[in-house]
Scaffold this motif. Structure first.
Motif, PDB file in Angstrom:
ATOM      1  N   LYS A  21      56.997 110.394  14.574  1.00 52.38           N
ATOM      2  CA  LYS A  21      56.915 108.945  14.818  1.00 52.38           C
ATOM      3  C   LYS A  21      55.580 108.383  14.345  1.00 52.38           C
ATOM      4  N   ILE A  22      54.544 109.206  14.354  1.00 55.41           N
ATOM      5  CA  ILE A  22      53.264 108.787  13.777  1.00 55.41           C
ATOM      6  C   ILE A  22      53.389 108.684  12.265  1.00 55.41           C
ATOM      7  N   LEU A  23      54.033 109.670  11.640  1.00 59.13           N
ATOM      8  CA  LEU A  23      54.218 109.646  10.189  1.00 59.13           C
ATOM      9  C   LEU A  23      55.088 108.463   9.755  1.00 59.13           C
ATOM     10  N   SER A  24      56.048 108.084  10.596  1.00 59.11           N
ATOM     11  CA  SER A  24      56.981 107.007  10.220  1.00 59.11           C
ATOM     12  C   SER A  24      56.573 105.643  10.769  1.00 59.11           C
ATOM     13  N   GLY A  25      55.380 105.541  11.366  1.00 66.28           N
ATOM     14  CA  GLY A  25      54.848 104.240  11.758  1.00 66.28           C
ATOM     15  C   GLY A  25      55.313 103.709  13.092  1.00 66.28           C
ATOM     16  N   VAL A  26      56.081 104.502  13.859  1.00 67.87           N
ATOM     17  CA  VAL A  26      56.539 104.046  15.179  1.00 67.87           C
ATOM     18  C   VAL A  26      55.369 104.082  16.175  1.00 67.87           C
ATOM     19  N   TYR A  27      54.549 105.149  16.112  1.00 62.05           N
ATOM     20  CA  TYR A  27      53.332 105.266  16.920  1.00 62.05           C
ATOM     21  C   TYR A  27      52.122 105.285  15.991  1.00 62.05           C
ATOM     22  N   THR A  28      50.967 104.878  16.522  1.00 64.88           N
ATOM     23  CA  THR A  28      49.710 105.070  15.800  1.00 64.88           C
ATOM     24  C   THR A  28      48.976 106.255  16.415  1.00 64.88           C
ATOM     25  N   ARG A  29      48.323 107.035  15.598  1.00 65.63           N
ATOM     26  CA  ARG A  29      47.603 108.208  16.084  1.00 65.63           C
ATOM     27  C   ARG A  29      46.298 107.796  16.767  1.00 65.63           C
ATOM     28  N   ASP A  30      45.813 108.644  17.673  1.00 63.88           N
ATOM     29  CA  ASP A  30      44.513 108.413  18.313  1.00 63.88           C
ATOM     30  C   ASP A  30      43.377 108.981  17.466  1.00 63.88           C
ATOM     31  N   ALA A  31      43.665 110.066  16.738  1.00 62.46           N
ATOM     32  CA  ALA A  31      42.657 110.703  15.888  1.00 62.46           C
ATOM     33  C   ALA A  31      43.363 111.532  14.833  1.00 62.46           C
ATOM     34  N   GLY A  32      42.609 111.933  13.815  1.00 56.98           N
ATOM     35  CA  GLY A  32      43.154 112.773  12.751  1.00 56.98           C
ATOM     36  C   GLY A  32      43.363 111.988  11.467  1.00 56.98           C
ATOM     37  N   THR A  33      43.808 112.692  10.431  1.00 52.44           N
ATOM     38  CA  THR A  33      43.997 112.068   9.121  1.00 52.44           C
ATOM     39  C   THR A  33      45.400 112.336   8.591  1.00 52.44           C
ATOM     40  N   VAL A  34      45.915 111.365   7.863  1.00 53.02           N
ATOM     41  CA  VAL A  34      47.193 111.500   7.161  1.00 53.02           C
ATOM     42  C   VAL A  34      46.921 111.240   5.677  1.00 53.02           C
TER      43      VAL A  34
END
Length: 211
Positions: free
Chosen positions: A42-55
């Motif tokens: 869901k982070i990769l698909s934009g449903v959630y935003t991550r708190d930390a890390g890189t994509v």
């Protein structure tokens, strides 16, 4: 995806999670319920935003903040709960909100031609004008895949895609997955079914407690 963290009130869902997907591979994502698979995707698909890390996508750092942005970047997701408008046609579902227009008026003929071209690329025999409510779950899933491909998706996330399919429908889905692989699409395949994983996947990542 590197060192991805995500917390919800009282729960750390992801802790420095990592995931890599190559073009033209099926990468299975496994783990118990609650292990963090769906949260990561869901982070990769934009449903959630991550708190930390890189994509990184094609080597470029990206901040994916909405499903529409993910689609524009070529990341599509097929959810377990299909999100189609049942009273619309297959073609209307694929291009909803992006319908071709001619002199400001909906161009239904072009809409159906564009959908037919995507179905042909999938080697799928499906009429663009058929109403979604008349289709089997398997065929509805194919419409969802066609919708993702209409955004020129290079990454396709499939969350338990065979849960409601019979053996013949699974074979049809796997044939489409193999065609997408041959075209260089990277597929994330979330499943608990070991026999399917052995048949369809090139690599496996197993998640446990958000790692």
């Amino acid at each position: 995806m590197t060192d991805i963290d995500k917390s919800f009130p009282g729960v750390r869902a992801l802790a420095k999670a990592r995931f890599e997907l190559l073009p033209g591979e099926v990468h299975a994502l496994m783990g118990e319920n609650g292990a963090g698979k769906s949260t990561l995707m869901k982070i990769l698909s934009g449903v959630y935003t991550r708190d930390a890390g890189t994509v990184l996508l094609n080597g470029q750092a990206v901040d994916i903040t909405s499903p529409r942005q993910a689609q524009d970047l070529g990341v599509g997701i097929i959810h377990q709960e299909l999100a189609l408008m049942r009273d619309l046609t297959a073609a209307q579902n694929i291009f909803i909100g992006r319908e071709p227009r001619r002199f400001g008026i909906l161009d239904e003929r072009q809409l159906n031609r564009d959908a037919a071209a995507i179905f042909a690329s999938m080697n799928l025999k499906l009429e663009p004008t058929v109403r979604v409510e008349t289709l089997t779950i398997a065929k509805q899933q194919m419409v969802e895949i066609a919708k993702a491909l209409s955004y020129r998706s290079r990454v396709l996330i499939m969350d338990e895609p065979t849960a409601a399919l019979n053996d013949a429908e699974i074979a049809e889905l796997f044939a489409i997955i193999n065609r997408l692989k041959a075209e260089g699409v990277g597929i994330v395949y979330i499943s608990h079914k070991m026999d399917e994983i052995k048949r369809i996947s090139d690599r496996v990542t197993i998640m446990r407690d958000g790692e």
